[in-house]
Design a protein around this motif. Structure first.
Motif, PDB file in Angstrom:
ATOM      1  N   LEU A 184      37.383   4.682  -3.641  1.00 16.51           N
ATOM      2  CA  LEU A 184      37.341   5.473  -2.400  1.00 16.51           C
ATOM      3  C   LEU A 184      35.855   5.833  -2.184  1.00 16.51           C
ATOM      4  O   LEU A 184      35.032   5.707  -1.041  1.00 16.51           O
ATOM      5  CB  LEU A 184      38.167   6.522  -2.258  1.00 16.51           C
ATOM      6  CG  LEU A 184      39.510   6.270  -1.393  1.00 16.51           C
ATOM      7  CD1 LEU A 184      40.432   7.365  -1.314  1.00 16.51           C
ATOM      8  CD2 LEU A 184      38.997   5.537   0.076  1.00 16.51           C
ATOM      9  N   ALA A 185      35.499   6.404  -3.278  1.00 15.53           N
ATOM     10  CA  ALA A 185      34.088   7.044  -3.333  1.00 15.53           C
ATOM     11  C   ALA A 185      32.979   5.986  -3.096  1.00 15.53           C
ATOM     12  O   ALA A 185      32.223   6.047  -2.285  1.00 15.53           O
ATOM     13  CB  ALA A 185      33.722   7.885  -4.864  1.00 15.53           C
ATOM     14  N   ALA A 186      33.135   4.779  -3.706  1.00 20.24           N
ATOM     15  CA  ALA A 186      32.297   3.759  -3.687  1.00 20.24           C
ATOM     16  C   ALA A 186      32.373   3.199  -2.344  1.00 20.24           C
ATOM     17  O   ALA A 186      31.379   3.022  -1.643  1.00 20.24           O
ATOM     18  CB  ALA A 186      32.686   2.642  -4.711  1.00 20.24           C
ATOM     19  N   LEU A 187      33.556   3.220  -1.725  1.00 21.81           N
ATOM     20  CA  LEU A 187      33.565   2.520  -0.290  1.00 21.81           C
ATOM     21  C   LEU A 187      32.608   3.335   0.828  1.00 21.81           C
ATOM     22  O   LEU A 187      32.094   2.984   1.756  1.00 21.81           O
ATOM     23  CB  LEU A 187      35.250   2.436   0.033  1.00 21.81           C
ATOM     24  CG  LEU A 187      35.819   1.135  -0.814  1.00 21.81           C
ATOM     25  CD1 LEU A 187      37.118   0.988  -0.367  1.00 21.81           C
ATOM     26  CD2 LEU A 187      34.962  -0.331  -0.270  1.00 21.81           C
ATOM     27  N   THR A 188      33.053   4.653   0.548  1.00 18.04           N
ATOM     28  CA  THR A 188      32.367   5.772   1.545  1.00 18.04           C
ATOM     29  C   THR A 188      31.164   6.110   1.255  1.00 18.04           C
ATOM     30  O   THR A 188      30.444   6.808   1.873  1.00 18.04           O
ATOM     31  CB  THR A 188      33.209   7.115   1.675  1.00 18.04           C
ATOM     32  OG1 THR A 188      33.658   7.499   0.160  1.00 18.04           O
ATOM     33  CG2 THR A 188      34.581   6.598   2.146  1.00 18.04           C
ATOM     34  N   GLY A 189      30.419   5.430   0.316  1.00 17.05           N
ATOM     35  CA  GLY A 189      29.158   5.552  -0.252  1.00 17.05           C
ATOM     36  C   GLY A 189      28.665   6.819  -0.766  1.00 17.05           C
ATOM     37  O   GLY A 189      27.705   7.102  -1.276  1.00 17.05           O
ATOM     38  N   GLY A 190      29.666   7.534  -1.285  1.00 15.89           N
ATOM     39  CA  GLY A 190      29.579   8.520  -2.228  1.00 15.89           C
ATOM     40  C   GLY A 190      29.794   8.348  -3.607  1.00 15.89           C
ATOM     41  O   GLY A 190      29.610   7.182  -4.171  1.00 15.89           O
ATOM     42  N   GLY A 191      29.900   9.206  -4.602  1.00 17.78           N
ATOM     43  CA  GLY A 191      30.128   8.944  -5.928  1.00 17.78           C
ATOM     44  C   GLY A 191      29.029   8.960  -6.809  1.00 17.78           C
ATOM     45  O   GLY A 191      28.106   8.375  -6.427  1.00 17.78           O
ATOM     46  N   ARG A 233      27.174   4.782 -10.624  1.00 22.85           N
ATOM     47  CA  ARG A 233      26.555   3.566 -10.007  1.00 22.85           C
ATOM     48  C   ARG A 233      26.788   2.211 -10.196  1.00 22.85           C
ATOM     49  O   ARG A 233      26.888   1.197  -9.276  1.00 22.85           O
ATOM     50  CB  ARG A 233      24.955   3.891 -10.032  1.00 22.85           C
ATOM     51  CG  ARG A 233      24.480   5.075  -9.448  1.00 22.85           C
ATOM     52  CD  ARG A 233      22.774   5.212  -9.119  1.00 22.85           C
ATOM     53  NE  ARG A 233      22.284   3.934  -8.731  1.00 22.85           N
ATOM     54  CZ  ARG A 233      21.035   3.858  -9.079  1.00 22.85           C
ATOM     55  NH1 ARG A 233      20.322   4.720  -9.861  1.00 22.85           N
ATOM     56  NH2 ARG A 233      20.524   2.632  -8.691  1.00 22.85           N
ATOM     57  N   LEU A 234      27.341   2.086 -11.374  1.00 23.03           N
ATOM     58  CA  LEU A 234      27.979   0.801 -11.769  1.00 23.03           C
ATOM     59  C   LEU A 234      29.241   0.618 -11.328  1.00 23.03           C
ATOM     60  O   LEU A 234      29.489  -0.738 -10.676  1.00 23.03           O
ATOM     61  CB  LEU A 234      28.445   1.121 -13.374  1.00 23.03           C
ATOM     62  CG  LEU A 234      28.208  -0.410 -14.110  1.00 23.03           C
ATOM     63  CD1 LEU A 234      27.035  -1.400 -13.887  1.00 23.03           C
ATOM     64  CD2 LEU A 234      28.773  -0.255 -15.495  1.00 23.03           C
ATOM     65  N   ALA A 235      30.076   1.932 -11.055  1.00 26.66           N
ATOM     66  CA  ALA A 235      31.225   1.436 -10.414  1.00 26.66           C
ATOM     67  C   ALA A 235      31.109   0.998  -8.900  1.00 26.66           C
ATOM     68  O   ALA A 235      31.754   0.263  -8.430  1.00 26.66           O
ATOM     69  CB  ALA A 235      32.190   2.936 -10.339  1.00 26.66           C
ATOM     70  N   ALA A 236      30.089   1.628  -8.279  1.00 23.87           N
ATOM     71  CA  ALA A 236      29.923   1.552  -6.791  1.00 23.87           C
ATOM     72  C   ALA A 236      29.311   0.002  -6.539  1.00 23.87           C
ATOM     73  O   ALA A 236      29.854  -0.778  -5.497  1.00 23.87           O
ATOM     74  CB  ALA A 236      28.880   2.567  -6.409  1.00 23.87           C
ATOM     75  N   TYR A 237      28.412  -0.412  -7.614  1.00 25.54           N
ATOM     76  CA  TYR A 237      27.993  -1.874  -7.465  1.00 25.54           C
ATOM     77  C   TYR A 237      29.125  -2.779  -7.683  1.00 25.54           C
ATOM     78  O   TYR A 237      29.140  -3.638  -6.987  1.00 25.54           O
ATOM     79  CB  TYR A 237      27.026  -1.921  -8.803  1.00 25.54           C
ATOM     80  CG  TYR A 237      26.575  -3.543  -9.109  1.00 25.54           C
ATOM     81  CD1 TYR A 237      25.588  -4.129  -7.860  1.00 25.54           C
ATOM     82  CD2 TYR A 237      27.270  -4.141  -9.921  1.00 25.54           C
ATOM     83  CE1 TYR A 237      25.429  -5.354  -8.242  1.00 25.54           C
ATOM     84  CE2 TYR A 237      27.093  -5.560 -10.127  1.00 25.54           C
ATOM     85  CZ  TYR A 237      26.065  -6.242  -9.268  1.00 25.54           C
ATOM     86  OH  TYR A 237      25.705  -7.451  -9.310  1.00 25.54           O
ATOM     87  N   PHE A 238      30.156  -2.484  -8.692  1.00 20.74           N
ATOM     88  CA  PHE A 238      31.077  -3.757  -8.823  1.00 20.74           C
ATOM     89  C   PHE A 238      32.123  -3.497  -7.693  1.00 20.74           C
ATOM     90  O   PHE A 238      32.609  -4.876  -7.133  1.00 20.74           O
ATOM     91  CB  PHE A 238      31.901  -3.056 -10.270  1.00 20.74           C
ATOM     92  CG  PHE A 238      31.407  -3.909 -11.413  1.00 20.74           C
ATOM     93  CD1 PHE A 238      31.439  -5.237 -11.452  1.00 20.74           C
ATOM     94  CD2 PHE A 238      31.011  -3.031 -12.645  1.00 20.74           C
ATOM     95  CE1 PHE A 238      30.860  -5.910 -12.662  1.00 20.74           C
ATOM     96  CE2 PHE A 238      30.505  -3.631 -13.741  1.00 20.74           C
ATOM     97  CZ  PHE A 238      30.787  -4.999 -13.615  1.00 20.74           C
ATOM     98  N   VAL A 239      32.252  -2.294  -7.126  1.00 18.21           N
ATOM     99  CA  VAL A 239      33.305  -2.331  -5.847  1.00 18.21           C
ATOM    100  C   VAL A 239      32.536  -3.077  -4.641  1.00 18.21           C
ATOM    101  O   VAL A 239      33.191  -4.017  -4.005  1.00 18.21           O
ATOM    102  CB  VAL A 239      33.724  -1.041  -5.786  1.00 18.21           C
ATOM    103  CG1 VAL A 239      34.335  -0.969  -4.265  1.00 18.21           C
ATOM    104  CG2 VAL A 239      34.760  -0.222  -6.777  1.00 18.21           C
ATOM    105  N   ARG A 240      31.234  -2.882  -4.280  1.00 16.10           N
ATOM    106  CA  ARG A 240      30.831  -2.956  -3.321  1.00 16.10           C
ATOM    107  C   ARG A 240      30.248  -4.445  -3.134  1.00 16.10           C
ATOM    108  O   ARG A 240      30.268  -5.226  -2.268  1.00 16.10           O
ATOM    109  CB  ARG A 240      29.574  -1.936  -2.658  1.00 16.10           C
ATOM    110  CG  ARG A 240      30.188  -0.718  -2.090  1.00 16.10           C
ATOM    111  CD  ARG A 240      29.263  -0.180  -1.122  1.00 16.10           C
ATOM    112  NE  ARG A 240      28.064   0.113  -1.686  1.00 16.10           N
ATOM    113  CZ  ARG A 240      27.766   1.415  -2.122  1.00 16.10           C
ATOM    114  NH1 ARG A 240      28.528   2.554  -2.091  1.00 16.10           N
ATOM    115  NH2 ARG A 240      26.520   1.639  -2.448  1.00 16.10           N
TER     116      ARG A 240
END
Lengths: 272, 343
Positions: free
Chosen positions: B52-59, B62-69
């Motif tokens: 959720l954090a990665a999708l909404t741009g928060g969190g 950074r590795l999680a955000a990269y994998f998710v997005r």
């Protein structure tokens, strides 16, 4: 002037060469607000005429005119708002309910963003009432008896709310009681002001129910008018090649055809 | 009429059955849940909160955000979109042919798209962009051939199915021949592509597929109502003002477009076009299939199959087409048995 008329209709099947002409320069004007019945022997072109009037078949020459305009100039939905057709033995997908089928008759009045107006609802309710199928609304069409099914298809055509209604052999495959039900409904519609045109096979019923009778033979209209005025023994002999007596129906006074074939003493008959 | 839900805004109105509305909601919910799982699962496990954090741009991971997005989201989106495209294409074809077997994967159109793509990969040796063009041309070309072979009778009924099966079989042979004649490396690429896979789909490809499929499904929605009327027979449909031949031709073109785009994106994914319309029709309890139901069913089927393909033998990833093929084979046997019993 009639709302529905045709002039110089030529219709044929097959390719240019060796084509089989079915209608030969036929002129017809359907009288408004009454029931017209078309009869004639097999392959005389009566269904072809009806389907050409409904623009289901293209005419190679001549025009069909609805309300003063050639039907070729109408858009598909535009024509379907004026002229309805009940085709020969239509079929519905398994499981489709009566209410759903009747509602499909509203298609020419709807669009992608106007799928279901109050007007649609009223028209469907009125059509089911008129055809006496309201009690069957939630039943699947394929589970109904032949007579009920035909009334449902009529209800769909009624929901279309067209002033002109064409019926292609609406009584085929029905027993006598169901045939009468369908014809009573058709006559009631004509009495309410619609112009009804039906192709029928049963002469006795055709003569009883027609306000205006059209008799066809070999792609031409050979007689037209009130049944008791035009049906003669000679006409039956000419059109059906059928020697017969004609007496007035003791109940209605309309012509009743009594074929001589099969009676004692008639040449060629199987005598008992 | 209490069996229907009616949404009316001024002059505008749409209407559908109550049960259909519930089924659509349930399918959409299933798609969302599967998408969530798809974003969480992988060799790098990510919690729902992190997703959720990665999708909404928060969190702050950074590795999680990269994998998710950047890695998992395009894959999930492509799975959903390709599934929807196949489901809708199947529904269009089945309505046009009036036959549950009249699906693009049975009547050779999917194979045709694959042949087009293989010609691009093997003969012309080109990159992924023009593979898509090859697939679309292959699909349309097959449609044309089938159309010419069935011409006097039009695209209806048993004849179309039989001709389509024949054309499909011929094209399968052509595909095999192309692969055999190719160099080892290209043959490997081709074989991988032929299995139907969502591996390594990134945003550029996902975006193109998303836009193309959205446009085509829009067209399918516009065709849905007249197409439904064709199931009552041409005469009845024309009597209420449906230009039957025109609607049928447009529906085939849109369906071929959908199959080709989907095949171009992932390679042939078997059986979804065949099964999705029938599954959604049974769930919704309607006599014919529309657009929204098959779209959502197809999306759920492909995304679900892809999750299975990824995790079943992890860390080895299967191709999604292998999973849908296995599931679909079982389904096809069931369908044939059912048809057989009805005769």
């Amino acid at each position: 002037m009639s709302r529905l008329a045709a002039k110089g209709l030529e219709v044929g099947y097959g390719s240019e060469r060796g084509a089989r002409r079915v209608l030969h320069g036929l002129d017809v004007a359907i009288p408004d607000g009454v029931m017209t019945v078309i009869v004639g022997p097999n392959a005389c072109g009566k269904s072809t005429l009806l389907r050409t009037l409904a623009r289901m078949l293209p005419a190679s020459a001549g025009t069909v005119v609805v309300d003063g305009r050639p039907t070729a100039d109408y858009g598909p939905k535009e024509l379907a708002r004026v002229l309805g057709l009940l085709p020969q033995s239509p079929t519905a997908p398994d499981g489709m309910t009566v209410a759903d089928l009747v509602a499909k008759g509203r298609y020419p009045h709807q669009s992608l963003l106007r799928q279901w107006s109050r007007r649609d609802e009223e028209a469907v309710a009125a059509a089911m009432q008129a055809a006496d199928v309201a009690a069957l609304a939630q039943r699947p069409v394929d589970e109904l008896s032949g007579g009920q099914r035909q009334r449902v298809w009529l209800a769909m055509a009624l929901a279309q709310e067209t002033p002109l209604l064409l019926l292609d052999e609406p009584t085929t495959y029905l027993d006598i009681a169901h045939q009468l039900e369908v014809l009573e409904l058709a006559r009631r519609l004509a009495r309410e002001g619609r112009t009804v045109v039906a192709v029928l096979h049963e002469l006795h019923l055709a003569f009883r129910y027609a306000d205006h009778l059209v008799v066809m033979s070999e792609g031409r209209i050979v007689a037209e008018g009130e049944p008791s005025a035009i049906v003669t023994e000679q006409l039956m002999a000419d059109v059906y090649d059928l020697p017969c007596r004609i007496i007035p129906d003791p109940l209605t006074g309309t012509p009743l055809v009594l074929p001589l074939v099969g009676t004692v003493g008639h040449p060629g008959a199987t005598t008992a | 009429m209490t069996t229907h839900v009616l949404i009316r805004v001024g002059e505008r109105s749409v209407r559908f059955r109550r049960r259909v509305a519930w089924v659509l909601l349930a399918l959409a919910a299933a798609a969302v849940v599967l998408a969530g799982i798809g974003l969480m699962l992988g060799d790098y496990g990510i919690s729902p909160g992190q997703v959720l954090a990665a999708l909404t741009g928060g969190g702050d991971d950074r590795l999680a955000a990269y994998f998710v997005r950047e890695v998992r989201l395009p894959r999930v989106v492509t799975a959903l979109v390709v599934g929807a495209a196949l489901g809708v294409a199947g529904s269009l074809f089945q309505n046009v042919t009036g036959n549950p077997l009249g699906s693009p994967d049975i009547i050779g159109f999917t194979t045709g798209a694959a042949t087009g793509a293989l010609v691009q990969i093997i003969v012309l040796g080109s990159d992924t962009g023009s593979v898509a063009i090859g697939a679309v041309l292959g699909g349309l070309g097959t449609a044309l051939v089938v159309h010419l072979l069935t011409r006097p009778h039009g695209l209806t009924g048993q004849r179309l199915v039989l001709v389509g099966i024949g054309v499909g079989a011929t094209l399968t042979a052509v595909d095999k021949l192309l692969v055999v004649r190719a160099s080892l490396v290209t043959a490997q690429t081709a074989a991988q592509w032929l299995a139907g896979s969502l591996n390594a789909v990134l945003w550029p490809r996902a975006t193109v597929v998303l836009v193309a499929v959205a446009l085509l499904i829009g067209a399918a929605f516009a065709l849905a109502r007249p197409l439904q009327l064709l199931t009552l027979g041409d005469d009845t449909a024309r009597a209420v003002g449906v230009p039957a031949q025109w609607v049928r031709t447009l529906a085939v073109l849109v369906a071929v477009g959908l199959v080709s785009v989907a095949t171009a994106a992932t390679g042939p994914i078997a059986f979804v076009a065949l099964a999705a319309p029938q599954v959604s029709r049974r769930l919704a309890g309607t006599p014919t299939s529309g657009v929204a139901g098959p779209a959502l069913t197809g999306a759920v089927l492909v995304l679900g199959s892809d999750l299975l393909a990824q995790r079943l033998l992890a860390p080895t990833e299967l191709a999604v087409g292998v999973v849908t093929g296995a599931l679909g084979g079982v389904y096809l046997i069931g369908l044939l048995a059912l048809e057989w019993r009805r005769r």
